[in-house]
Design a protein around this motif. Structure first.
Motif, PDB file in Angstrom:
ATOM      1  N   GLY A 135      43.487  47.938  49.839  1.00  0.00           N
ATOM      2  CA  GLY A 135      44.880  47.537  49.708  1.00  0.00           C
ATOM      3  C   GLY A 135      45.548  48.039  48.444  1.00  0.00           C
ATOM      4  O   GLY A 135      46.707  47.682  48.188  1.00  0.00           O
ATOM      5  N   THR A 165      42.554  49.824  59.550  1.00  0.00           N
ATOM      6  CA  THR A 165      41.624  48.788  60.025  1.00  0.00           C
ATOM      7  C   THR A 165      41.757  47.474  59.248  1.00  0.00           C
ATOM      8  O   THR A 165      41.392  46.413  59.765  1.00  0.00           O
ATOM      9  N   VAL A 166      42.265  47.525  58.015  1.00  0.00           N
ATOM     10  CA  VAL A 166      42.355  46.297  57.205  1.00  0.00           C
ATOM     11  C   VAL A 166      43.803  45.862  56.976  1.00  0.00           C
ATOM     12  O   VAL A 166      44.046  44.892  56.251  1.00  0.00           O
ATOM     13  N   ALA A 167      44.772  46.564  57.595  1.00  0.00           N
ATOM     14  CA  ALA A 167      46.189  46.275  57.349  1.00  0.00           C
ATOM     15  C   ALA A 167      46.724  45.222  58.319  1.00  0.00           C
ATOM     16  O   ALA A 167      46.211  45.070  59.432  1.00  0.00           O
ATOM     17  N   ASP A 168      47.774  44.506  57.876  1.00  0.00           N
ATOM     18  CA  ASP A 168      48.476  43.617  58.808  1.00  0.00           C
ATOM     19  C   ASP A 168      49.411  44.468  59.674  1.00  0.00           C
ATOM     20  O   ASP A 168      49.539  45.679  59.475  1.00  0.00           O
ATOM     21  N   ASP A 169      50.078  43.824  60.637  1.00  0.00           N
ATOM     22  CA  ASP A 169      50.871  44.585  61.610  1.00  0.00           C
ATOM     23  C   ASP A 169      51.994  45.385  60.952  1.00  0.00           C
ATOM     24  O   ASP A 169      52.263  46.528  61.342  1.00  0.00           O
ATOM     25  N   ALA A 170      52.659  44.803  59.955  1.00  0.00           N
ATOM     26  CA  ALA A 170      53.764  45.502  59.300  1.00  0.00           C
ATOM     27  C   ALA A 170      53.256  46.752  58.579  1.00  0.00           C
ATOM     28  O   ALA A 170      53.864  47.828  58.670  1.00  0.00           O
ATOM     29  N   ARG A 171      52.145  46.593  57.875  1.00  0.00           N
ATOM     30  CA  ARG A 171      51.549  47.737  57.165  1.00  0.00           C
ATOM     31  C   ARG A 171      51.004  48.762  58.166  1.00  0.00           C
ATOM     32  O   ARG A 171      51.139  49.972  57.954  1.00  0.00           O
ATOM     33  N   LYS A 172      50.402  48.289  59.267  1.00  0.00           N
ATOM     34  CA  LYS A 172      49.902  49.207  60.290  1.00  0.00           C
ATOM     35  C   LYS A 172      51.019  50.072  60.846  1.00  0.00           C
ATOM     36  O   LYS A 172      50.855  51.286  61.021  1.00  0.00           O
ATOM     37  N   LEU A 203      53.562  47.939  68.686  1.00  0.00           N
ATOM     38  CA  LEU A 203      54.108  47.209  67.536  1.00  0.00           C
ATOM     39  C   LEU A 203      55.625  47.326  67.476  1.00  0.00           C
ATOM     40  O   LEU A 203      56.284  46.507  66.831  1.00  0.00           O
TER      41      LEU A 203
END
Length: 218
Positions: A135, A165-172, A203
């Motif tokens: 992050g 793989t470790v991001a939330d939906d907004a970051r993805k 998304l």
């Protein structure tokens, strides 16, 4: 404090630092001993010994800014940056909290860029920071630029995939969009761009611009 002879002062401080007590001496106390010993060596002009002592101090206490400052300043005086650069790599290789890794990584990157034109050392540092904390957006953005400039597309997209793989939906969503644009406009890889946009579509299901981009790529 009362010892007027620098040799005696040095002997006392070296004895304190070399001794191993149970429980260990407090970190802040050992830091002060190191700093006083460095003051003595510097006043005597024993810069080689001062640098060696500073390196030992940072090995033991790796995220203490005052000790890192001493090591860097001595490297500049002696024009011997290689030892401090290697020290940063060794320190980052140790397990540490994410906040400490980010602080140490920022310093290590700045020091490498001050002395070395080759970006390989900076890439290694940034990869280690992201290994500890995916992050760390500053490290991700800097490494993205380096991979992009070197056209290391496989490494760049592998980094995107790890971050996703470790991001939330907004970051993805932001990562999918960024990766797709790089794949399409710079890496000349339409298949990879399609893959990222297809993952982005759930998304942003009502995004007409996204649907149109996919149609053009198809």
């Amino acid at each position: 404090s009362a010892a007027e002879d620098p040799t005696q002062r040095t002997k006392i401080l070296r004895h304190l630092l070399d001794a191993r007590t149970d429980p260990p001496d407090p970190r802040d106390l050992r830091q002060k001993w190191y700093e006083r010993l460095l003051d003595v060596y510097h006043a005597q002009g024993r810069l080689d010994l001062a640098l060696a002592t500073a390196l030992n101090a940072v090995e033991e206490l790796p995220v203490v800014d005052s000790l890192l400052d001493r090591a860097e300043d001595l490297a500049r005086e002696l024009e011997r940056p290689g030892e401090v650069a290697e020290l940063y790599h060794r320190a980052l290789a140790q397990p540490m909290p994410t906040e400490s890794a980010q602080r140490l990584g920022r310093r290590a990157v700045a020091f490498h860029e001050e002395w070395f034109e080759d970006s390989a050392g900076v890439v290694k540092i940034l990869e280690r920071v992201l290994e500890i904390d995916m992050g760390a957006s500053w490290a991700f953005d800097r490494l993205k630029l380096l991979f992009d400039a070197a056209e290391r597309w496989d490494d760049l997209f592998a980094m995107f995939d790890r971050a996703i793989t470790v991001a939330d939906d907004a970051r993805k969503a932001m990562l999918y969009e960024d990766a797709a644009q790089i794949a399409k406009d710079f890496a000349d890889n339409s298949d990879r761009a399609i893959g990222y946009l297809e993952k982005l579509l759930p998304l942003k299901p009502s995004d007409a611009r996204l649907a149109a981009s996919l149609e053009r790529l198809y």
